[in-house]
Design a protein around this motif. Structure first.
Motif, PDB file in Angstrom:
ATOM      1  N   ASP A 119     -13.300  43.799  45.754  1.00 49.21           N
ATOM      2  CA  ASP A 119     -14.109  44.631  46.637  1.00 49.21           C
ATOM      3  C   ASP A 119     -13.332  45.902  47.009  1.00 49.21           C
ATOM      4  O   ASP A 119     -12.116  45.976  46.840  1.00 49.21           O
ATOM      5  N   LYS A 120     -14.056  46.886  47.530  1.00 49.78           N
ATOM      6  CA  LYS A 120     -13.444  48.161  47.905  1.00 49.78           C
ATOM      7  C   LYS A 120     -12.230  47.968  48.811  1.00 49.78           C
ATOM      8  O   LYS A 120     -11.200  48.596  48.611  1.00 49.78           O
ATOM      9  N   THR A 121     -12.385  47.132  49.817  1.00 49.76           N
ATOM     10  CA  THR A 121     -11.299  46.994  50.787  1.00 49.76           C
ATOM     11  C   THR A 121     -10.087  46.278  50.188  1.00 49.76           C
ATOM     12  O   THR A 121      -8.958  46.576  50.564  1.00 49.76           O
ATOM     13  N   GLN A 122     -10.302  45.373  49.248  1.00 56.63           N
ATOM     14  CA  GLN A 122      -9.165  44.723  48.601  1.00 56.63           C
ATOM     15  C   GLN A 122      -8.422  45.722  47.708  1.00 56.63           C
ATOM     16  O   GLN A 122      -7.192  45.780  47.717  1.00 56.63           O
ATOM     17  N   ILE A 123      -9.160  46.507  46.962  1.00 58.59           N
ATOM     18  CA  ILE A 123      -8.533  47.512  46.093  1.00 58.59           C
ATOM     19  C   ILE A 123      -7.851  48.584  46.943  1.00 58.59           C
ATOM     20  O   ILE A 123      -6.751  49.045  46.608  1.00 58.59           O
ATOM     21  N   ALA A 124      -8.467  48.945  48.061  1.00 61.10           N
ATOM     22  CA  ALA A 124      -7.827  49.895  48.977  1.00 61.10           C
ATOM     23  C   ALA A 124      -6.516  49.320  49.505  1.00 61.10           C
ATOM     24  O   ALA A 124      -5.530  50.053  49.652  1.00 61.10           O
ATOM     25  N   THR A 125      -6.474  48.022  49.760  1.00 60.24           N
ATOM     26  CA  THR A 125      -5.248  47.377  50.237  1.00 60.24           C
ATOM     27  C   THR A 125      -4.143  47.463  49.189  1.00 60.24           C
ATOM     28  O   THR A 125      -2.985  47.741  49.517  1.00 60.24           O
ATOM     29  N   VAL A 126      -4.487  47.249  47.925  1.00 55.43           N
ATOM     30  CA  VAL A 126      -3.503  47.394  46.840  1.00 55.43           C
ATOM     31  C   VAL A 126      -2.955  48.817  46.852  1.00 55.43           C
ATOM     32  O   VAL A 126      -1.730  49.034  46.833  1.00 55.43           O
ATOM     33  N   ALA A 127      -3.842  49.800  46.898  1.00 58.61           N
ATOM     34  CA  ALA A 127      -3.429  51.207  46.856  1.00 58.61           C
ATOM     35  C   ALA A 127      -2.628  51.596  48.098  1.00 58.61           C
ATOM     36  O   ALA A 127      -1.611  52.301  47.991  1.00 58.61           O
ATOM     37  N   LEU A 128      -3.057  51.152  49.262  1.00 54.96           N
ATOM     38  CA  LEU A 128      -2.336  51.480  50.495  1.00 54.96           C
ATOM     39  C   LEU A 128      -0.943  50.857  50.503  1.00 54.96           C
ATOM     40  O   LEU A 128       0.024  51.496  50.933  1.00 54.96           O
ATOM     41  N   SER A 129      -0.832  49.642  50.022  1.00 52.37           N
ATOM     42  CA  SER A 129       0.465  48.980  49.956  1.00 52.37           C
ATOM     43  C   SER A 129       1.404  49.708  49.002  1.00 52.37           C
ATOM     44  O   SER A 129       2.586  49.889  49.298  1.00 52.37           O
ATOM     45  N   ALA A 130       0.864  50.148  47.881  1.00 50.46           N
ATOM     46  CA  ALA A 130       1.675  50.904  46.932  1.00 50.46           C
ATOM     47  C   ALA A 130       2.032  52.274  47.508  1.00 50.46           C
ATOM     48  O   ALA A 130       3.163  52.740  47.363  1.00 50.46           O
ATOM     49  N   ARG A 131       1.111  52.903  48.182  1.00 50.48           N
ATOM     50  CA  ARG A 131       1.326  54.242  48.743  1.00 50.48           C
ATOM     51  C   ARG A 131       2.398  54.232  49.823  1.00 50.48           C
ATOM     52  O   ARG A 131       3.293  55.057  49.852  1.00 50.48           O
ATOM     53  N   PHE A 132       2.290  53.284  50.743  1.00 48.60           N
ATOM     54  CA  PHE A 132       3.210  53.265  51.871  1.00 48.60           C
ATOM     55  C   PHE A 132       4.436  52.388  51.626  1.00 48.60           C
ATOM     56  O   PHE A 132       5.370  52.423  52.401  1.00 48.60           O
ATOM     57  N   ASP A 133       4.399  51.587  50.564  1.00 48.61           N
ATOM     58  CA  ASP A 133       5.500  50.674  50.251  1.00 48.61           C
ATOM     59  C   ASP A 133       5.910  49.904  51.506  1.00 48.61           C
ATOM     60  O   ASP A 133       7.079  49.812  51.851  1.00 48.61           O
ATOM     61  N   SER A 134       4.880  49.379  52.185  1.00 47.90           N
ATOM     62  CA  SER A 134       5.079  48.727  53.474  1.00 47.90           C
ATOM     63  C   SER A 134       4.083  47.580  53.617  1.00 47.90           C
ATOM     64  O   SER A 134       2.981  47.773  54.109  1.00 47.90           O
ATOM     65  N   LEU A 135       4.485  46.401  53.195  1.00 53.14           N
ATOM     66  CA  LEU A 135       3.584  45.258  53.084  1.00 53.14           C
ATOM     67  C   LEU A 135       2.983  44.823  54.426  1.00 53.14           C
ATOM     68  O   LEU A 135       1.759  44.777  54.575  1.00 53.14           O
ATOM     69  N   ILE A 136       3.814  44.486  55.386  1.00 51.88           N
ATOM     70  CA  ILE A 136       3.331  43.911  56.647  1.00 51.88           C
ATOM     71  C   ILE A 136       2.432  44.886  57.417  1.00 51.88           C
ATOM     72  O   ILE A 136       1.324  44.504  57.809  1.00 51.88           O
ATOM     73  N   PRO A 137       2.839  46.141  57.650  1.00 54.79           N
ATOM     74  CA  PRO A 137       1.940  47.049  58.377  1.00 54.79           C
ATOM     75  C   PRO A 137       0.610  47.278  57.656  1.00 54.79           C
ATOM     76  O   PRO A 137      -0.432  47.403  58.309  1.00 54.79           O
ATOM     77  N   VAL A 138       0.629  47.319  56.331  1.00 56.27           N
ATOM     78  CA  VAL A 138      -0.623  47.520  55.584  1.00 56.27           C
ATOM     79  C   VAL A 138      -1.526  46.295  55.739  1.00 56.27           C
ATOM     80  O   VAL A 138      -2.717  46.431  56.025  1.00 56.27           O
ATOM     81  N   VAL A 139      -0.980  45.096  55.576  1.00 55.08           N
ATOM     82  CA  VAL A 139      -1.797  43.878  55.716  1.00 55.08           C
ATOM     83  C   VAL A 139      -2.328  43.762  57.140  1.00 55.08           C
ATOM     84  O   VAL A 139      -3.508  43.443  57.351  1.00 55.08           O
ATOM     85  N   MET A 140      -1.470  44.039  58.118  1.00 54.78           N
ATOM     86  CA  MET A 140      -1.934  44.000  59.514  1.00 54.78           C
ATOM     87  C   MET A 140      -3.030  45.038  59.746  1.00 54.78           C
ATOM     88  O   MET A 140      -4.035  44.749  60.410  1.00 54.78           O
ATOM     89  N   GLY A 141      -2.857  46.230  59.197  1.00 50.18           N
ATOM     90  CA  GLY A 141      -3.844  47.292  59.373  1.00 50.18           C
ATOM     91  C   GLY A 141      -5.160  47.000  58.679  1.00 50.18           C
ATOM     92  O   GLY A 141      -6.228  47.170  59.272  1.00 50.18           O
ATOM     93  N   THR A 142      -5.089  46.565  57.417  1.00 49.58           N
ATOM     94  CA  THR A 142      -6.335  46.287  56.699  1.00 49.58           C
ATOM     95  C   THR A 142      -7.063  45.097  57.318  1.00 49.58           C
ATOM     96  O   THR A 142      -8.296  45.089  57.385  1.00 49.58           O
ATOM     97  N   THR A 143      -6.298  44.123  57.794  1.00 51.63           N
ATOM     98  CA  THR A 143      -6.925  42.971  58.469  1.00 51.63           C
ATOM     99  C   THR A 143      -7.572  43.421  59.773  1.00 51.63           C
ATOM    100  O   THR A 143      -8.708  43.022  60.082  1.00 51.63           O
ATOM    101  N   ALA A 144      -6.881  44.255  60.526  1.00 52.17           N
ATOM    102  CA  ALA A 144      -7.471  44.778  61.774  1.00 52.17           C
ATOM    103  C   ALA A 144      -8.744  45.567  61.472  1.00 52.17           C
ATOM    104  O   ALA A 144      -9.756  45.424  62.181  1.00 52.17           O
TER     105      ALA A 144
END
Length: 191
Positions: A119-144
């Motif tokens: 889904d869009k949000t899952q693919i966005a999570t992959v891209a955001l994690s790669a962009r920011f190279d920051s796993l925990i803040p990205v997962v917390m943010g996308t989950t929020a």
């Protein structure tokens, strides 16, 4: 903090009118038990987005930073285009009926996890994690972001969801994805 805030905002906007938000509405109408539905969405999202963020992190180690910048730029621009295409709920009521024997929480967890795959949000999570190279803040943010969009959908049902300007929200999210993609391109030329 930037990774968390951008991830939260982008996913909250991207989720408006998304098929998983429509699924949340369907589950709320079917079961009328908001608490287990909300917790199942939360845990399903954490698992799904943690896996997606791990893929994003893995990709950053797989390709050079220059290639990764172009992949991310193209991905964000493609996400912007994808945001302009409305989602439909593909007869999820049959799936709900098939899984409901496992209870509200398990049914919601399974269906939400499966609906979020690709889904869009899952693919966005992959891209955001790669962009920011920051796993925990990205997962917390996308989950929020997912919870910001889906918890109210479960609680207030489709009465309020039908009043939201979904088309405008999608256009704003698309613009943000486009801006992120273009910013990465500009950044690659500056450095």
């Amino acid at each position: 903090m930037e990774a968390f805030l951008i991830s939260t905002g982008l996913v909250a906007l991207a989720e408006m009118g998304d098929k998983t938000q429509l699924l949340a509405l369907l589950l709320a109408a079917k079961f009328r038990k908001p608490v287990p539905i909300i917790f199942a969405i939360l845990f399903s999202t954490i698992v799904n987005h943690a896996l997606a963020a791990l893929v994003g992190q893995w990709l950053t180690g797989l390709v050079s930073p220059d290639v990764m910048q172009w992949i991310l730029a193209i991905s964000f621009i493609a996400m912007g285009v994808w945001m302009l295409i409305p989602d439909k709920l593909d007869d999820e009521s049959e799936s709900v009926n098939r899984w409901q024997k496992y209870g509200v929480f398990a049914t919601t967890f399974i269906l939400f996890f499966l609906a979020e795959m690709g889904d869009k949000t899952q693919i966005a999570t992959v891209a955001l994690s790669a962009r920011f190279d920051s796993l925990i803040p990205v997962v917390m943010g996308t989950t929020a972001g997912m919870m910001i969009a889906n918890a109210p959908a479960v609680i207030i049902g489709d009465k309020m969801a039908n009043r939201l300007p979904i088309s405008l929200i999608h256009k704003i999210a698309a613009a943000i994805f486009f801006i992120l993609g273009l910013a990465i391109i500009v950044e690659s030329y500056i450095h």
